[in-house]
Design a protein around this motif. Sequence first.
Motif, PDB file in Angstrom:
ATOM      1  N   UNK A  17       0.835  -1.203   0.000  1.00  0.00           N
ATOM      2  CA  UNK A  17       0.000   0.000   0.000  1.00  0.00           C
ATOM      3  C   UNK A  17       0.871   1.254   0.000  1.00  0.00           C
ATOM      4  N   UNK A  18       0.455   2.225  -0.799  1.00  0.00           N
ATOM      5  CA  UNK A  18       1.095   3.534  -0.762  1.00  0.00           C
ATOM      6  C   UNK A  18       0.305   4.404   0.212  1.00  0.00           C
ATOM      7  N   UNK A  19       1.003   4.919   1.241  1.00  0.00           N
ATOM      8  CA  UNK A  19       0.369   5.721   2.301  1.00  0.00           C
ATOM      9  C   UNK A  19       1.002   7.107   2.283  1.00  0.00           C
ATOM     10  N   UNK A  20       0.361   8.099   1.656  1.00  0.00           N
ATOM     11  CA  UNK A  20       0.981   9.421   1.553  1.00  0.00           C
ATOM     12  C   UNK A  20       1.141  10.129   2.890  1.00  0.00           C
ATOM     13  N   UNK A  74      -0.777  -0.650  -4.376  1.00  0.00           N
ATOM     14  CA  UNK A  74       0.172  -0.473  -5.483  1.00  0.00           C
ATOM     15  C   UNK A  74       0.889  -1.779  -5.842  1.00  0.00           C
ATOM     16  N   UNK A  75       0.567  -2.872  -5.157  1.00  0.00           N
ATOM     17  CA  UNK A  75       1.226  -4.126  -5.488  1.00  0.00           C
ATOM     18  C   UNK A  75       0.706  -5.290  -4.670  1.00  0.00           C
ATOM     19  N   UNK A  76       0.985  -6.491  -5.148  1.00  0.00           N
ATOM     20  CA  UNK A  76       0.649  -7.723  -4.434  1.00  0.00           C
ATOM     21  C   UNK A  76       1.896  -8.596  -4.402  1.00  0.00           C
ATOM     22  N   UNK A 116       7.621 -17.292   7.100  1.00  0.00           N
ATOM     23  CA  UNK A 116       8.785 -16.725   7.782  1.00  0.00           C
ATOM     24  C   UNK A 116       9.623 -15.834   6.861  1.00  0.00           C
ATOM     25  N   UNK A 117       9.804 -16.266   5.608  1.00  0.00           N
ATOM     26  CA  UNK A 117      10.602 -15.487   4.663  1.00  0.00           C
ATOM     27  C   UNK A 117      10.001 -14.094   4.472  1.00  0.00           C
ATOM     28  N   UNK A 118       8.692 -14.023   4.228  1.00  0.00           N
ATOM     29  CA  UNK A 118       8.051 -12.718   4.036  1.00  0.00           C
ATOM     30  C   UNK A 118       8.115 -11.883   5.304  1.00  0.00           C
ATOM     31  N   UNK A 119       7.841 -12.500   6.433  1.00  0.00           N
ATOM     32  CA  UNK A 119       7.847 -11.765   7.697  1.00  0.00           C
ATOM     33  C   UNK A 119       9.187 -11.081   7.935  1.00  0.00           C
ATOM     34  N   UNK A 120      10.265 -11.784   7.634  1.00  0.00           N
ATOM     35  CA  UNK A 120      11.590 -11.220   7.871  1.00  0.00           C
ATOM     36  C   UNK A 120      11.917 -10.087   6.906  1.00  0.00           C
ATOM     37  N   UNK A 121      11.304 -10.103   5.722  1.00  0.00           N
ATOM     38  CA  UNK A 121      11.601  -9.094   4.713  1.00  0.00           C
ATOM     39  C   UNK A 121      10.720  -7.854   4.812  1.00  0.00           C
ATOM     40  N   UNK A 179       5.963   5.284   3.753  1.00  0.00           N
ATOM     41  CA  UNK A 179       4.975   5.499   2.696  1.00  0.00           C
ATOM     42  C   UNK A 179       4.605   4.218   1.953  1.00  0.00           C
ATOM     43  N   UNK A 180       5.493   3.247   1.926  1.00  0.00           N
ATOM     44  CA  UNK A 180       5.142   1.931   1.403  1.00  0.00           C
ATOM     45  C   UNK A 180       5.015   0.974   2.574  1.00  0.00           C
ATOM     46  N   UNK A 181       3.832   0.387   2.713  1.00  0.00           N
ATOM     47  CA  UNK A 181       3.570  -0.536   3.809  1.00  0.00           C
ATOM     48  C   UNK A 181       2.938  -1.807   3.245  1.00  0.00           C
ATOM     49  N   UNK A 182       3.145  -2.912   3.972  1.00  0.00           N
ATOM     50  CA  UNK A 182       2.548  -4.181   3.566  1.00  0.00           C
ATOM     51  C   UNK A 182       1.516  -4.620   4.599  1.00  0.00           C
TER      52      UNK A 182
END
Length: 274
Positions: A12-15, A25-27, A86-91, A98-101
């Motif tokens: 997500x783009x968070x201005x 803005x992405x998956x 685990x891989x995603x969590x660590x990254x 401004x970019x959040x997952x």
Amino acid sequence: MNSKTIFYSICKYVPDIIRGEFINVGVLTYIPEMGMSKFQKTKNLARVTAFDDELELDVLKALLESLEIQFNNPSLPKKIADPSPEYLQSELVYFVNQLQFSEIKALNSTSVEEDTRDLYDMYLYYDQKKSNRISAERVKRLVSKLFTANEFKNVNRHPNEQNIFRQKPFDFSINLNGSNELIKALTFDYKNYNKLYNEIKSFLFDLNYFKDLGIDNVKVVINNTDINNEFEKLAFNLLSKEVEVLTVQQFADYLNKSEKLKKRETNEQLSFYQ
């Protein structure tokens, strides 16, 4: 057929972090059994600039491209036994500005290609060409996957409620926040809007019938749309007078909030008895 686990998170783009407004803005997907991750960025940057007129577009492009480089990896170690996020969590722990997952979700899949495509269509709907129309059946399939990803156990995918013609107009029923809710999947994505009007007219007739029976806890889920067309506005206004209407994205947010509320209540009960 062997199933695989698709872990996914929405970028997500968070201005403005204080306001908390955002646009997808992405998956990001990760399939441990295949040792593969992929970041699918939005192609519709015009919609992002319309969302934030102070956006530095070159900076956002560079950030999205760096995410592609980071995650579009077809050769991660395979984890066939006990797949975990685990891989995603660590990254993803570093993305807090401004970019959040979003929270990482899991989807059990027997058709990885189809399910990942559905995820992209669900959360990056506005990347689609207008010729690729979203049918009511497609909306129903996306909603079903939302229930699966949120691990709701009390979903009835074949509700028994019948209208006056002994038809079953609802697609799901689910117990949320202590009450049973009936869900109807519709699409506003019609080339011939008279077909949409006829479908809504029929459903409004059903709603009145069920209200006379005391059944009025109903939600309508439609395809993701900004409701800019006049026929969409008319359809939305007519439905909204009788029932709550949510896009797939809004319904996903609603389920996430319900899930978090349920977890908080469970934790409070456990704390009380300890």
